[in-house]
Design a protein around this motif. Structure first.
Motif, mmCIF file in Angstrom:
data_model
loop_
_atom_site.group_PDB
_atom_site.id
_atom_site.type_symbol
_atom_site.label_atom_id
_atom_site.label_comp_id
_atom_site.label_asym_id
_atom_site.label_seq_id
_atom_site.Cartn_x
_atom_site.Cartn_y
_atom_site.Cartn_z
ATOM 1 N N LYS A 1 48.969 23.532 46.885
ATOM 2 C CA LYS A 1 49.738 24.756 46.217
ATOM 3 C C LYS A 1 51.073 24.503 45.373
ATOM 4 C CE LYS A 1 49.850 28.344 49.326
ATOM 5 N NZ LYS A 1 50.204 28.772 50.550
ATOM 6 N N VAL B 1 49.831 30.489 44.537
ATOM 7 C CA VAL B 1 49.408 31.403 45.209
ATOM 8 C C VAL B 1 47.818 31.712 45.014
ATOM 9 C CG1 VAL B 1 49.275 33.792 45.776
ATOM 10 C CG2 VAL B 1 51.642 32.830 45.064
ATOM 11 N N LYS C 1 43.939 36.644 44.064
ATOM 12 C CA LYS C 1 44.112 37.972 44.560
ATOM 13 C C LYS C 1 42.860 38.740 44.377
ATOM 14 C CE LYS C 1 48.399 37.502 45.731
ATOM 15 N NZ LYS C 1 49.010 37.469 47.268
#
Length: 236
Positions: free
Chosen positions: A93, A113, A116
């Motif tokens: 990450k 991240v 999504k």
């Protein structure tokens, strides 16, 4: 691979960080050129050098291509600094956050991240993981890899394929996957054969032809690549 002192190679690689025309710089330019070219970057090796050393952009490039290329230099340093350390989720990450710094993904708050929303890899015969599956699947993959006693190129090839299947980030998965691959080769003192930007189509085809039961297409592609260590043995 020739009979070499791999630990000496790694020592020189670390010690020559930031030195012009050094082993570290030669590997940095070569690896970044090929990895980024696979993703469509139009930077030549000469343009990379101008960008890194003089902050001059030569040629026509998108803003994200320029920024991701600059970021690649710093991400490469992070990877080399963490050779021989256990691969972790946080490490990956961090590298993604570094690679995507000040890009569109960064502006969207998605650097470093997990994705999504779902995405697919065009031209492949596998679907990527759903967003809610990513962290568990990637953690399992890393744990299984870290549990191996004697890591082989076959193990690393399989990891690379499965990482790209998971496709944990919204963008930058190919570059991060190849940074992980570079670390794994160095960690395990294996021949430094990495993906070649001039044969990007063959690399992507090999990935697309693999499955969990059969990684031979990607393994064969890797075996046909040059060994950076053998080609630069006079540097250390």
């Amino acid at each position: 691979m020739q009979n070499i002192d791999y630990n000496r190679f790694l020592q020189v690689l670390r010690e020559t960080k930031g030195i012009h025309n050094s082993l570290n710089e030669i590997l940095k330019y070569d690896f970044i050129y090929h990895s980024n070219k696979i993703e469509g970057s139009t930077f030549t090796t000469e343009a990379l050098q101008l960008l890194f050393e003089k902050n001059i952009v030569q040629g026509t490039h998108t803003l994200d291509d320029v920024q991701e290329t600059v970021n690649s230099f710093y991400t490469f340093d992070l990877v080399i600094d963490e050779v021989d350390k256990k691969l972790t989720l946080d490490m990956i990450k961090e590298w993604h956050g570094s690679l995507m710094y000040r890009t569109k993904l960064y502006d969207m708050g998605l650097a470093g991240v997990f994705k999504k929303y779902s995405n697919k890899i065009l031209g492949s015969n596998f679907n990527t993981a759903n967003p809610w599956e990513v962290e568990d699947k990637l953690s399992d993959l890393i744990d299984s890899y870290n549990a191996l006693q004697n890591v082989t190129i076959d193990d690393i090839t399989r990891f690379h394929f499965e990482f790209e299947c998971i496709h944990p980030f919204q963008d930058g998965n190919g570059r991060i996957g190849r940074f992980i691959y570079l670390k794994q080769l160095l960690d395990n003192r294996l021949a430094l054969k990495y993906m070649n930007g001039e044969s990007a189509k063959e690399y992507k085809k090999a990935l697309g032809n693999c499955s969990k039961e059969n990684i031979k297409p990607l393994f064969d592609y890797i075996e046909n690549q040059k060994d950076f260590i053998n080609e630069n043995i006079d540097m250390f």
